[in-house]
Design an enzyme around this catalytic site. Structure first.
Site, PDB file in Angstrom:
ATOM      1  N   ASP B 345      45.353  43.829  45.336  1.00 38.66           N
ATOM      2  CA  ASP B 345      44.985  42.788  44.390  1.00 38.66           C
ATOM      3  C   ASP B 345      45.943  41.603  44.524  1.00 38.66           C
ATOM      4  O   ASP B 345      47.172  41.777  44.479  1.00 38.66           O
ATOM      5  CB  ASP B 345      45.087  43.404  42.983  1.00 38.66           C
ATOM      6  CG  ASP B 345      44.381  42.584  41.928  1.00 38.66           C
ATOM      7  OD1 ASP B 345      43.136  42.515  41.982  1.00 38.66           O
ATOM      8  OD2 ASP B 345      45.077  42.016  41.063  1.00 38.66           O
ATOM      9  N   GLU B 374      43.051  41.014  49.044  1.00 42.59           N
ATOM     10  CA  GLU B 374      42.172  40.254  48.146  1.00 42.59           C
ATOM     11  C   GLU B 374      42.793  38.876  47.930  1.00 42.59           C
ATOM     12  O   GLU B 374      43.293  38.559  46.854  1.00 42.59           O
ATOM     13  CB  GLU B 374      41.986  40.970  46.797  1.00 42.59           C
ATOM     14  CG  GLU B 374      40.934  40.294  45.930  1.00 42.59           C
ATOM     15  CD  GLU B 374      41.429  39.904  44.541  1.00 42.59           C
ATOM     16  OE1 GLU B 374      40.566  39.590  43.703  1.00 42.59           O
ATOM     17  OE2 GLU B 374      42.654  39.897  44.280  1.00 42.59           O
TER      18      GLU B 374
END
Lengths: 603, 603
Positions: B345, B374
């Site tokens: 993330d 990401e």
């Protein structure tokens, strides 16, 4: 385990730096007075405000100078600085977090978004700015300007800065023995200066060997009175630091250099690392030469070709360090006699590490020294010689005579421009091309205009202005009765000299012709017509050349809007002093055999 | 003074080596089974015969393997080798003079030119080959094969080799709490396998904080029973190495991973470095978090946006080494539970040096581990994350919906292909694009085909197959009633699943769709139609997509001869099982709203 350093690794990244040659292994080349534009990606994880600067200095100075970089968007940053003296320069990029600017930006966005509970933020700002009981109103007035997380490139990058003559100049090659020796050459220097030449290049001026001396037209045996090739260097009278008595004395040479300085023409010498069988080094340093197991010395050869009048030195000999030093001392000797430009014979057959060392050594004391590489070989070696220090190089120009060949050649050269500068000799004592041999005077005119306007540095070898074009035999690029093996009687009265003089003047008056990378080819709708524009700060020149030496040719020169020229303008032909109406788009052109337009854009 | 080394510097140059990333600072990425093609300029001054080889090895092995390079002309050499296992590899180039081959070549040319006095040459050859009284006839029979002046790159270059799943795979993202927890997910794994998915990616599976927990539709305060966002990691039940009891136990998780292994679907976890206010680390390691001078902890923010339910760690804290180790231990914990794929993330808000260390550390023990970045940020950071070790990255694909945008996106990605691999998610829990929201089912079909055929790795987030496309408010990319903040009841019965299954099967059966860099866009003479070909050793697929979700569109797909396809061939539409007659040149295409052809070239 995490890295063991005391502080975490730097978070700022500096990448994709330009200019750079071979990952920084070699310096980028620039010329005195250049504005060096520098680009880099500068970024960091997160949202902190960054700033960056270029640090630069002449390599000998301790103190770094500093100039800010500006962000161009998408993490690309740019800046520039000027190089105002020749020699090695260094530059690096420094980037940092501006914590104060970051804080001010963030609190500003929060206030704008209507956030009111900002006491934690204000406590941070108070510490950062050293202000007690900071209020929101005060905070919004604060400004950034501190540096934390300062990060640099792992090591500085280098620039090799040459004086202007490395980029821009007009060369004339002559054999002094055909002009009355050094005295005779000194007498014509004022006339050469008036013709617009900047450099006079002399083939080797040293005593010529007698053993295996070549005769006229490269005959294996010289006849009595044959002078031999100046490239068969060395006799009992001396080697690379001696003067051929047929040309004069060292004092005559010094006077020649001095006279050149007075009238603004520089003397360039040839540096050819080879020895005639009579060179003193063969006796003094036999260990510097290749010797076969049977004891015989190896003369120079490129099998099956043999050069029986010269021996090559052995760069891999045990005593290589003394050999390298001796060769450097030869160059230094002529530097001490005022020579600042050397044309180097066949550098691609000597170790590139030797050139890198020799050129850096000479330039560490005399940064004005420039070396011209006579390398006609494959691109990797030609560009590597440029990378290791040659300021200029010969090119394939003489053999590129069609429109497509010229287009391809210039594309290749522009691709090398960060380290390589061309010198477009239109002919040499070794190269009489078929195009000149067949095309006659119109071919000479076309090639002269191309050389003088495509490349900022160009040259001719004497005889060119007389349209000399008889080869020793069909398909040979050697001249009949080549001056390499005999003495000629030369005079500066060739019929092409008025055009030479005109072009040299045009080159001096139009800055666009003094740069290499400002070239754009134009579509002509004719294979025989080549056209190109050179645009440089307020100076724009468009050149059209009819490559056909036998027929008139007509076509168009299509000027694209992207060149930034006016929609319509006067195009003054500097060769004829006529003005044509030109515009963006199609411009009709018709030229006689080998004829040219050299058009200055006049707004 | 000449250099002081005992032997002169090497004379062989090795330059312009490819593949290389940032001058060798980072490894080039390759996939197990790849043939690694290597190029370099290899040359030397003079005329000696050179030879070169690639030396390569897995970085852990001592022994180098060797494969010859072949000259391509103009000093360019090439060779290749295969990488047969994941992990770090090294390669270098070695070049040498073959003195025997040089000598044999030279004497051959001399004999051919009729030279007869060769006793000196023969004395050399006798020593070189160790043959007494060598004759010319014998000499011409000799062969080369020795090595002198052996030269290598200054240091080896590196490759990062990933298993096949890093390049090619179909991903499905689901929130396990909406599918009955780990047990429920385990039950649908066989069906996901049948649908052709290779990877099931789960958002964070850890206990969710209660302090400042977000409510439905991202409300600042949760209502009773609201489950909170899985990205608000940590509660009194544990942190990044614990399991949310709502999903099951660690044993349930182990069984899920094991079940995946049985049916051929891999479980990928989310690695999100952030802590809810209730994460155990806030008590155990308060020094790892940002604290303001007034003592308050700083929650995560991107001003003016605030994320009050999470705290970011402070990578620059004094105790940073323990923090790095703890984060690595989290990843290692899940590796120890059989996880081999991590979706990370927001990696671009953490130090890249941290990722470089962490990924290398994990992969040194488990080279099968792959990390998906990401990062939706600027290109410099996205590519740098790839360089430091991320096997895959999210892309701008979701926002590229016009023909020109797709063309530009793929050009950018192909330019990064030496270190960057895309994962084309067609949607995510954070990204519901306007194109999907307005275009409805035809838009979903078009985007699915584009994702699955432009990139070898693609994915969908559950809901996509149900055409879910209601935003929380106009112009927002957030879903109404987003699954991030509430539990849904999900089932594998979306109307788009048959197309998903068909595409996944087509991808497995056609090697051309399993590669990234084999893409060529085709001219279509319509802005609404995008067409491209992918060609790979005996497999060729042409895809045409109507980007207009509202109307039929017609145009052509122009197949260039340069693709190497037959002059005319059958193009089997793998979505409809119809065959059309196609050829080099113009091929008529008409497609319904959002419709596609996926054509296999059949000779």
């Amino acid at each position: 385990m995490a890295p063991t350093a005391k502080t975490p690794p730097p978070r700022i990244q500096i990448q994709e730096v330009w200019p750079i040659v071979d990952c920084g292994r070699y310096p980028t080349k620039r010329t005195v007075g250049d504005t060096v534009e520098v680009w880099a990606n500068v970024f960091r994880d997160g949202h902190d405000v960054l700033a960056a600067s270029i640090r630069y200095r002449p390599a000998r100075e301790r103190r770094w100078r500093d100039t800010p970089m500006r962000p161009l968007g998408n993490d690309r940053w740019a800046g520039s600085f000027e190089v105002d003296r020749p020699g090695r320069w260094q530059y690096t990029i420094e980037a940092w977090v501006d914590r104060k600017a970051t804080w001010v930006g963030e609190i500003g966005r929060k206030v704008q978004a209507g956030q009111e509970e900002l006491s934690g933020e204000l406590s941070e700002g108070a510490v950062l700015f050293g202000v007690e009981n900071l209020t929101i109103e005060e905070a919004l007035e604060l400004e950034g300007g501190d540096r934390s997380d300062v990060t640099s490139l792992p090591k500085p990058l280098e620039l090799d800065v040459d004086r202007e003559r490395a980029l821009f100049g007009s060369w004339y090659e002559l054999f002094p023995r055909s002009w009355g020796g050094f005295e005779g050459v000194a007498e014509i220097l004022p006339q050469l200066a008036e013709l617009g030449f900047d450099v006079v290049y002399l083939p080797p001026i040293h005593p010529i060997g007698t053993t295996n001396r070549k005769g006229r037209n490269n005959a294996l045996r010289a006849k009595k009175g044959d002078p031999g090739s100046p490239w068969a260097i060395g006799s009992e009278l001396g080697g690379h630091d001696a003067i051929d008595p047929a040309l004069g004395t060292i004092d005559d040479f010094d006077r020649l250099v001095e006279r050149g300085r007075e009238v603004g023409v520089e003397i360039a010498l040839d540096f050819a690392i080879q020895c005639s069988p009579d060179h003193p080094w063969l006796k003094e340093h036999p260990e510097w030469f290749h010797r076969r197991p049977d004891g015989t010395l190896k003369f120079a050869e490129n099998p099956p070709k043999r050069y029986q009048d010269i021996y090559n030195v052995n760069f891999d000999c045990e005593d290589w360090r003394d050999l390298w030093d001796a060769l450097r001392d030869v160059v230094q000797h002529w530097v001490d006699h005022g020579v600042r430009a050397f044309r180097v014979d066949n550098p691609h057959t000597k170790p590139v590490a030797f050139w890198e060392w020799l050129i850096a050594d000479i330039r560490s004391r005399t940064p004005e020294a420039i070396f011209l590489s006579e390398a006609f070989t494959r691109p990797a070696m030609m560009t590597t010689l440029a990378k290791v220090g040659f300021a200029q190089s010969y090119t394939y120009f003489t053999w590129k005579n069609t429109k497509w060949e010229l287009f391809e050649l210039m594309g290749q050269i522009l691709g090398w421009a960060e380290c390589y500068r061309p010198n477009f000799f239109a002919n040499t004592p070794d190269i009489l091309t078929e195009y000149l041999a067949r095309g006659g005077p119109p071919a000479f005119e076309a090639r002269l205009v191309l050389a003088a306007t495509l490349s900022p540095t160009y040259g001719i070898y004497s005889g060119f202005e007389h349209f000399e074009n008889v080869p020793v035999r069909e398909t040979s690029e050697e001249y009949l009765d080549s001056e390499k093996y005999e003495v000629k009687e030369r005079r500066l009265d060739g019929p092409l000299l008025p055009l030479v003089q005109r072009l040299n003047l045009i080159r001096r008056e139009n800055p666009a012709l003094q740069r290499l990378t400002n070239l754009t080819f134009l579509e002509t709708e004719s294979d025989a017509l080549v056209a190109y524009a050179k645009v440089e700060r307020g100076s724009a020149v468009i050149v059209c050349v009819n490559l056909d030496p036998f027929s008139w040719q007509e076509g168009v020169a299509i000027v694209p809007a992207s060149l930034g020229l006016p929609p319509a303008y006067g195009a003054r032909d500097l060769l004829r002093d006529e003005v044509y109406g030109w515009r963006i788009g199609r411009n009709y052109v018709a030229l006689p055999p080998g004829g040219s337009h050299v058009l200055r854009v006049e707004a």
